[in-house]
Design a protein around this motif. Sequence first.
Motif, PDB file in Angstrom:
ATOM      1  N   ARG A  29       0.846  -1.190   0.000  1.00 50.23           N
ATOM      2  CA  ARG A  29       0.000   0.000   0.000  1.00 50.23           C
ATOM      3  C   ARG A  29       0.880   1.238   0.000  1.00 50.23           C
ATOM      4  O   ARG A  29       0.827   2.059   0.889  1.00 50.23           O
ATOM      5  CB  ARG A  29      -0.907  -0.015   1.221  1.00 50.23           C
ATOM      6  N   ASP A  30       1.703   1.390  -1.029  1.00 53.58           N
ATOM      7  CA  ASP A  30       2.637   2.508  -1.057  1.00 53.58           C
ATOM      8  C   ASP A  30       1.952   3.843  -1.326  1.00 53.58           C
ATOM      9  O   ASP A  30       2.562   4.882  -1.186  1.00 53.58           O
ATOM     10  CB  ASP A  30       3.738   2.271  -2.070  1.00 53.58           C
ATOM     11  N   ASN A  31       0.665   3.817  -1.706  1.00 51.16           N
ATOM     12  CA  ASN A  31      -0.027   5.080  -1.940  1.00 51.16           C
ATOM     13  C   ASN A  31      -0.403   5.783  -0.638  1.00 51.16           C
ATOM     14  O   ASN A  31      -0.720   6.948  -0.638  1.00 51.16           O
ATOM     15  CB  ASN A  31      -1.269   4.868  -2.809  1.00 51.16           C
ATOM     16  N   LEU A  32      -0.385   5.067   0.483  1.00 57.86           N
ATOM     17  CA  LEU A  32      -0.638   5.678   1.792  1.00 57.86           C
ATOM     18  C   LEU A  32       0.670   5.737   2.570  1.00 57.86           C
ATOM     19  O   LEU A  32       1.303   4.717   2.779  1.00 57.86           O
ATOM     20  CB  LEU A  32      -1.642   4.855   2.606  1.00 57.86           C
ATOM     21  N   SER A  33       1.056   6.910   2.962  1.00 53.46           N
ATOM     22  CA  SER A  33       2.251   7.008   3.786  1.00 53.46           C
ATOM     23  C   SER A  33       1.906   6.552   5.204  1.00 53.46           C
ATOM     24  O   SER A  33       0.760   6.275   5.527  1.00 53.46           O
ATOM     25  CB  SER A  33       2.785   8.439   3.798  1.00 53.46           C
ATOM     26  N   LEU A  34       2.889   6.498   6.053  1.00 51.82           N
ATOM     27  CA  LEU A  34       2.702   5.985   7.398  1.00 51.82           C
ATOM     28  C   LEU A  34       1.778   6.874   8.234  1.00 51.82           C
ATOM     29  O   LEU A  34       0.945   6.375   8.975  1.00 51.82           O
ATOM     30  CB  LEU A  34       4.056   5.841   8.088  1.00 51.82           C
ATOM     31  N   GLU A  35       1.894   8.177   8.107  1.00 52.91           N
ATOM     32  CA  GLU A  35       1.111   9.077   8.952  1.00 52.91           C
ATOM     33  C   GLU A  35      -0.402   8.934   8.765  1.00 52.91           C
ATOM     34  O   GLU A  35      -1.130   8.839   9.753  1.00 52.91           O
ATOM     35  CB  GLU A  35       1.555  10.520   8.750  1.00 52.91           C
ATOM     36  N   PRO A  36      -0.917   8.902   7.531  1.00 51.97           N
ATOM     37  CA  PRO A  36      -2.371   8.709   7.407  1.00 51.97           C
ATOM     38  C   PRO A  36      -2.841   7.360   7.946  1.00 51.97           C
ATOM     39  O   PRO A  36      -3.919   7.268   8.512  1.00 51.97           O
ATOM     40  CB  PRO A  36      -2.622   8.806   5.908  1.00 51.97           C
ATOM     41  N   ARG A  37      -2.028   6.327   7.786  1.00 58.60           N
ATOM     42  CA  ARG A  37      -2.417   5.025   8.323  1.00 58.60           C
ATOM     43  C   ARG A  37      -2.456   5.057   9.845  1.00 58.60           C
ATOM     44  O   ARG A  37      -3.353   4.501  10.458  1.00 58.60           O
ATOM     45  CB  ARG A  37      -1.459   3.932   7.845  1.00 58.60           C
ATOM     46  N   LEU A  38      -1.497   5.735  10.461  1.00 57.94           N
ATOM     47  CA  LEU A  38      -1.504   5.851  11.919  1.00 57.94           C
ATOM     48  C   LEU A  38      -2.705   6.657  12.394  1.00 57.94           C
ATOM     49  O   LEU A  38      -3.296   6.346  13.430  1.00 57.94           O
ATOM     50  CB  LEU A  38      -0.205   6.476  12.419  1.00 57.94           C
ATOM     51  N   ALA A  39      -3.075   7.673  11.648  1.00 62.40           N
ATOM     52  CA  ALA A  39      -4.239   8.478  12.013  1.00 62.40           C
ATOM     53  C   ALA A  39      -5.511   7.624  11.971  1.00 62.40           C
ATOM     54  O   ALA A  39      -6.372   7.743  12.843  1.00 62.40           O
ATOM     55  CB  ALA A  39      -4.367   9.676  11.085  1.00 62.40           C
ATOM     56  N   LEU A  40      -5.614   6.749  10.971  1.00 61.30           N
ATOM     57  CA  LEU A  40      -6.775   5.856  10.902  1.00 61.30           C
ATOM     58  C   LEU A  40      -6.802   4.909  12.092  1.00 61.30           C
ATOM     59  O   LEU A  40      -7.861   4.656  12.673  1.00 61.30           O
ATOM     60  CB  LEU A  40      -6.730   5.039   9.606  1.00 61.30           C
ATOM     61  N   ILE A  41      -5.651   4.388  12.455  1.00 60.97           N
ATOM     62  CA  ILE A  41      -5.565   3.473  13.594  1.00 60.97           C
ATOM     63  C   ILE A  41      -5.926   4.201  14.880  1.00 60.97           C
ATOM     64  O   ILE A  41      -6.671   3.680  15.715  1.00 60.97           O
ATOM     65  CB  ILE A  41      -4.162   2.854  13.676  1.00 60.97           C
TER      66      ILE A  41
END
Length: 79
Positions: A15-27
């Motif tokens: 999922r390289d289209n999502l950087s780490l920060e947006p994924r952490l925000a979702l979590i």
Amino acid sequence: MEPPSPHTFTPTPARDNLSLEPRLALIERALLRLYALFKQGSKGDAEGKRPGRFDMVNRAKYDAWAKVAGTSSADAKQS
């Protein structure tokens, strides 16, 4: 034996289209929602004073809990 050419294959995250920060925000949002539903199901509506602006973690928890105010205990446990 020659080393492989760097142009033949470059592994990338799935999922390289999502950087780490947006994924952490979702979590974080999912965890806050889970916390809020747990507190609503076990204690009922949010009570007490809202934590101060420098206590960001507890303030976010309180705000998430206050958003689900009015939800019945049974509904919170089902969600």
